[in-house]
Scaffold this motif. Structure first.
Motif, mmCIF file in Angstrom:
data_model
loop_
_atom_site.group_PDB
_atom_site.id
_atom_site.type_symbol
_atom_site.label_atom_id
_atom_site.label_comp_id
_atom_site.label_asym_id
_atom_site.label_seq_id
_atom_site.Cartn_x
_atom_site.Cartn_y
_atom_site.Cartn_z
ATOM 1 N N ALA A 1 0.835 -1.237 -0.065
ATOM 2 C CA ALA A 1 0.153 -0.007 0.030
ATOM 3 C C ALA A 1 0.811 1.262 0.108
ATOM 4 C CB ALA A 1 -0.994 0.014 1.283
ATOM 5 N N LEU A 2 1.899 1.253 0.342
ATOM 6 C CA LEU A 2 2.937 2.249 0.328
ATOM 7 C C LEU A 2 3.705 2.299 -0.965
ATOM 8 C CD1 LEU A 2 4.416 4.541 1.823
ATOM 9 C CD2 LEU A 2 6.296 2.820 2.839
ATOM 10 N N LEU A 3 4.298 1.464 -1.233
ATOM 11 C CA LEU A 3 5.022 1.487 -2.284
ATOM 12 C C LEU A 3 4.279 1.689 -3.773
ATOM 13 C CD1 LEU A 3 7.643 -1.330 -1.344
ATOM 14 C CD2 LEU A 3 8.130 1.115 -1.586
ATOM 15 N N LEU A 4 3.236 1.117 -3.844
ATOM 16 C CA LEU A 4 2.354 1.076 -5.126
ATOM 17 C C LEU A 4 2.007 2.554 -5.439
ATOM 18 C CD1 LEU A 4 1.255 -0.768 -7.532
ATOM 19 C CD2 LEU A 4 -0.919 -0.923 -5.827
ATOM 20 N N PRO A 5 1.370 3.171 -4.618
ATOM 21 C CA PRO A 5 1.236 4.639 -4.775
ATOM 22 C C PRO A 5 2.355 5.585 -5.246
ATOM 23 C CG PRO A 5 0.719 4.447 -2.652
ATOM 24 C CD PRO A 5 0.934 2.986 -3.458
ATOM 25 N N LEU A 6 3.551 5.050 -4.388
ATOM 26 C CA LEU A 6 4.742 6.227 -4.620
ATOM 27 C C LEU A 6 5.307 5.808 -6.079
ATOM 28 C CD1 LEU A 6 6.723 5.745 -1.318
ATOM 29 C CD2 LEU A 6 5.440 7.496 -2.137
ATOM 30 N N SER A 7 5.064 4.708 -6.629
ATOM 31 C CA SER A 7 5.725 4.152 -7.882
ATOM 32 C C SER A 7 4.821 4.458 -8.954
ATOM 33 C CB SER A 7 5.896 2.648 -8.004
ATOM 34 O OG SER A 7 4.820 2.024 -8.119
ATOM 35 N N PRO B 1 2.819 9.498 -10.373
ATOM 36 C CA PRO B 1 2.802 10.357 -11.693
ATOM 37 C C PRO B 1 1.655 9.918 -12.740
ATOM 38 C CG PRO B 1 5.116 9.687 -11.219
ATOM 39 C CD PRO B 1 4.232 8.864 -10.366
ATOM 40 N N ARG B 2 1.393 8.426 -12.507
ATOM 41 C CA ARG B 2 0.285 8.041 -13.602
ATOM 42 C C ARG B 2 -1.108 8.399 -13.330
ATOM 43 N NH1 ARG B 2 0.940 2.090 -15.265
ATOM 44 N NH2 ARG B 2 3.113 2.939 -16.044
ATOM 45 N N TRP B 3 -1.283 8.082 -11.840
ATOM 46 C CA TRP B 3 -2.452 8.219 -11.246
ATOM 47 C C TRP B 3 -2.923 9.522 -10.882
ATOM 48 C CZ3 TRP B 3 -1.983 3.456 -7.493
ATOM 49 C CH2 TRP B 3 -2.006 2.306 -8.088
ATOM 50 N N GLY B 4 -1.587 10.381 -10.657
ATOM 51 C CA GLY B 4 -1.987 11.772 -10.082
ATOM 52 C C GLY B 4 -1.826 11.581 -8.388
ATOM 53 N N TRP B 5 -0.865 12.701 -7.961
ATOM 54 C CA TRP B 5 -0.443 12.549 -6.502
ATOM 55 C C TRP B 5 -1.735 13.053 -5.586
ATOM 56 C CZ3 TRP B 5 3.763 9.930 -5.466
ATOM 57 C CH2 TRP B 5 4.515 9.810 -6.258
ATOM 58 N N SER B 6 -2.740 13.792 -6.306
ATOM 59 C CA SER B 6 -3.650 14.294 -5.356
ATOM 60 C C SER B 6 -5.058 13.375 -5.741
ATOM 61 C CB SER B 6 -3.893 15.644 -5.717
ATOM 62 O OG SER B 6 -4.359 15.951 -7.132
ATOM 63 N N SER B 7 -4.768 12.359 -6.521
ATOM 64 C CA SER B 7 -5.800 11.556 -6.725
ATOM 65 C C SER B 7 -6.295 10.695 -5.424
ATOM 66 C CB SER B 7 -5.480 10.339 -7.872
ATOM 67 O OG SER B 7 -4.582 9.627 -7.322
ATOM 68 N N ASN B 8 -7.622 10.319 -5.611
ATOM 69 C CA ASN B 8 -7.990 9.543 -4.112
ATOM 70 C C ASN B 8 -7.653 8.369 -4.271
ATOM 71 O OD1 ASN B 8 -9.977 11.621 -3.857
ATOM 72 N ND2 ASN B 8 -11.349 10.845 -5.013
ATOM 73 N N VAL C 1 -4.262 7.413 -4.888
ATOM 74 C CA VAL C 1 -3.079 7.698 -4.054
ATOM 75 C C VAL C 1 -3.103 8.083 -2.541
ATOM 76 C CG1 VAL C 1 -1.086 9.022 -4.082
ATOM 77 C CG2 VAL C 1 -1.835 8.142 -6.205
ATOM 78 N N ILE C 2 -4.013 9.013 -2.535
ATOM 79 C CA ILE C 2 -4.123 9.541 -0.932
ATOM 80 C C ILE C 2 -4.729 8.380 -0.097
ATOM 81 C CG2 ILE C 2 -5.488 10.925 0.520
ATOM 82 C CD1 ILE C 2 -5.359 12.991 -1.739
ATOM 83 N N GLY C 3 -5.780 7.390 -0.705
ATOM 84 C CA GLY C 3 -6.528 6.472 -0.009
ATOM 85 C C GLY C 3 -5.385 5.163 0.541
ATOM 86 N N MET C 4 -4.588 5.056 -0.758
ATOM 87 C CA MET C 4 -3.599 3.752 -0.355
ATOM 88 C C MET C 4 -2.395 4.322 0.761
ATOM 89 S SD MET C 4 -2.921 1.892 -4.196
ATOM 90 C CE MET C 4 -2.363 0.419 -3.290
ATOM 91 N N LEU C 5 -1.857 5.488 0.505
ATOM 92 C CA LEU C 5 -0.916 5.919 1.629
ATOM 93 C C LEU C 5 -1.732 6.050 2.859
ATOM 94 C CD1 LEU C 5 0.564 8.968 -0.522
ATOM 95 C CD2 LEU C 5 1.606 6.625 0.153
ATOM 96 N N ALA D 1 -4.242 3.879 3.860
ATOM 97 C CA ALA D 1 -4.204 2.525 4.268
ATOM 98 C C ALA D 1 -2.816 2.024 4.954
ATOM 99 C CB ALA D 1 -4.762 1.736 3.069
ATOM 100 N N ALA D 2 -1.896 2.396 4.272
ATOM 101 C CA ALA D 2 -0.585 2.001 4.633
ATOM 102 C C ALA D 2 -0.197 2.446 6.060
ATOM 103 C CB ALA D 2 0.446 2.481 3.407
ATOM 104 N N ALA D 3 -0.468 3.681 6.343
ATOM 105 C CA ALA D 3 -0.220 4.052 7.630
ATOM 106 C C ALA D 3 -1.322 3.385 8.667
ATOM 107 C CB ALA D 3 -0.800 5.659 7.722
ATOM 108 N N LEU D 4 -2.334 2.849 8.481
ATOM 109 C CA LEU D 4 -3.450 2.401 9.077
ATOM 110 C C LEU D 4 -2.895 0.958 9.443
ATOM 111 C CD1 LEU D 4 -6.847 3.751 8.235
ATOM 112 C CD2 LEU D 4 -5.474 4.209 10.302
ATOM 113 N N LEU D 5 -2.410 0.311 8.332
ATOM 114 C CA LEU D 5 -2.025 -1.156 8.431
ATOM 115 C C LEU D 5 -0.581 -1.130 9.307
ATOM 116 C CD1 LEU D 5 -2.817 -2.242 4.663
ATOM 117 C CD2 LEU D 5 -3.773 -3.184 6.769
ATOM 118 N N ALA D 6 0.217 -0.189 8.910
ATOM 119 C CA ALA D 6 1.648 -0.375 9.661
ATOM 120 C C ALA D 6 1.126 -0.177 11.182
ATOM 121 C CB ALA D 6 2.242 0.924 9.025
ATOM 122 N N VAL D 7 0.314 0.786 11.583
ATOM 123 C CA VAL D 7 -0.046 0.800 12.925
ATOM 124 C C VAL D 7 -0.643 -0.631 13.658
ATOM 125 C CG1 VAL D 7 -1.318 1.853 14.926
ATOM 126 C CG2 VAL D 7 -0.395 3.157 13.134
ATOM 127 N N GLY D 8 -1.493 -1.101 12.793
ATOM 128 C CA GLY D 8 -2.140 -2.588 12.949
ATOM 129 C C GLY D 8 -1.018 -3.481 13.403
#
Length: 467
Positions: free
Chosen positions: A213-219, A222-229, A231-235, A237-244
């Motif tokens: 969830a962290l690496l996919l939106p980072l890579s 540019p194609r999806w748009g950094w401000s797209s829902n 990218v933001i949603g996956m980042l 999710a990555a934070a929540l999953l990392a905490v869990g």
């Protein structure tokens, strides 16, 4: 062959050489493919954004599987799991060598990532089988070889491609992995003690999920748009999953990563420095060869061949090896913190030179020489800081975590720099110089944070109890 028929080494050096062969095979794969990515892109008929997954899939797979295989080694025997890890590396090499398209090659590279298990398993075998007074030195050599092997891959990729084609870059690690697996089977004795605790597969799944969830939106930003829902949603999710994942690891009786150990000051600071050095190392090896191969008509680059690109990076490999050899003496005389601070400062200087002073060919080997000294000093020193900061029975696990964190840093760095370069790439054209400059400048920021973090490492990181 039954384990009681194994050839027992007459000297610890024999065992060390055997396990180091496996480490070298894995380290070689981390960079052997990077300089020829443009050639692979043309051969496979894919895009620049897709070809980066040849690197990302390998690093992501290694990041997830390294601690898992380390824990399996504790339970079923480090010698057996090391053979299995090397076998998976060989199988992945065959898949990649025969891949007809980018999808199959990415699968092969993901399978190769299982070779990441050689690092914690090797550290554990060294801890179990080597005389105690030789453990720190052997671990330092292993850590240095893991870095040097990556530099050797950059240098060898060009000549091998010229002589035998790009697919030969997968056959060489295959031969090394097979030789290492056979040698380990014959020489490394069964693990003297095995854990009877299981593995929390929920923890494994959560770790894999937050890394993806962290690496996919980072890579793909540019194609999806950094401000797209997306990218933001996956980042998020990555934070929540990392905490869990962290909460589960803290409560687990047999965690993949001992969170309590990670809270020791010398351990968490060294691991953060390792992660940031991984960001720099893997990104430079991934993108600098492509940069120098770019035709000057693009406004930058030197239009060199793959072989010449490897030679420009050769000072990094040579000086990394030399610095790794002298690091122990420097640590004894100056202390580990001073050495890591100096290494981090050289790291910042080298990356700044790459970002802002790359108009002449000689600029590249000078910067690479500085980077090689920095990496050689840092990797060997970090392994011994960790060994001094944890209990003797945690030496292998703790250094395995440090190596794994560096791999995660590499995946992050490649994703971020790749995204930056892609953002400044016109449709159907070459990346602009600005894209590379900004990408390398990001590495300078990572190096600066590593420098500041290294100042927090205790002057004498002796073993203390967990907080």
């Amino acid at each position: 062959m039954p384990s009681d028929q194994k050839i027992q080494p007459t000297h610890p050096r024999i065992l060390l050489l055997v396990v180091l062969l496996g480490v070298f095979a894995f380290a070689l794969l981390q960079s052997l493919i990077n300089p020829v990515l443009p050639v692979l892109q043309r051969d496979l008929g894919t895009t620049q954004g897709s070809i980066t997954w040849v690197m990302t899939a390998f690093l992501l797979s290694a990041s997830v599987l390294t601690p898992v295989l380390g824990r399996l080694g504790d339970r079923y025997g480090k010698d057996r799991v090391l053979v299995a890890s090397l076998t998976a590396l060989a199988v992945g090499s065959v898949i990649s060598a025969l891949a007809p398209n980018i999808a199959v090659m990415v699968v092969g590279r993901a399978v190769q990532g299982a070779g990441g298990g050689v690092l914690p398993l090797t550290f554990g075998i060294i801890r179990d089988e080597m005389p105690r007074e030789r453990v720190p030195g052997a671990i330092g050599i292993t850590a240095a070889l893991a870095a040097v092997g990556g530099g050797v891959g950059v240098v060898l990729s060009g000549p091998l491609t010229d002589l035998f084609g790009t697919r030969s870059l997968f056959w060489l690690p295959l031969l090394l992995a097979i030789a290492a697996a056979l040698a380990v089977h014959l020489v490394v004795p069964p693990s003297p003690a095995r854990s009877d605790t299981g593995i929390s597969w929920l923890s494994v799944a959560l770790m894999a999920a937050w890394l993806v969830a962290l690496l996919l939106p980072l890579s793909q930003g540019p194609r999806w748009g950094w401000s797209s829902n997306l990218v933001i949603g996956m980042l998020a999710a990555a934070a929540l999953l990392a905490v869990g994942w962290t909460l589960i690891e803290r409560r687990s009786t047999s965690p993949l990563v001992d969170i309590r150990m990670m809270r020791v000051t010398a351990v968490w600071t060294t691991n953060l420095v390792s992660l940031l050095f991984g960001v720099v190392l893997f990104s430079v090896m991934a993108f600098l060869p492509t940069f120098v191969q770019t035709p000057p008509a693009a406004g930058y680059g030197f239009g060199v061949s793959v072989t010449q690109a490897g030679l420009l990076l050769l000072p990094m490999t040579a000086l990394m090896f030399v610095a790794g050899l002298v690091s122990a003496r420097l640590v004894r005389r100056l202390g580990p913190r001073v050495v890591l601070v100096a290494a981090s400062a050289l790291n910042v200087a080298a990356v700044a030179a790459i970002a802002f002073q790359h108009d002449r060919q000689w600029h590249v080997p000078v910067a690479m020489g500085l980077l090689g000294i920095s990496l050689g000093l840092a990797f060997a020193t970090m392994s011994n800081v960790i060994a001094a900061a944890v209990r003797p029975d945690q030496t292998g696990v703790a250094n395995g975590v440090t190596a794994n964190v560096r791999t995660i840093g590499g995946a992050l760095g490649i994703a971020v720099v790749g995204g930056t370069v892609s953002t400044h790439t016109p449709p159907g054209g070459l990346p602009t110089e600005v894209g590379y400059t900004l990408g390398f400048a990001v590495l300078g920021i990572a190096g600066t944070v590593a420098l500041l973090t290294s100042l927090l490492i205790p002057r004498h990181p002796g073993h203390t109890s967990h907080p």
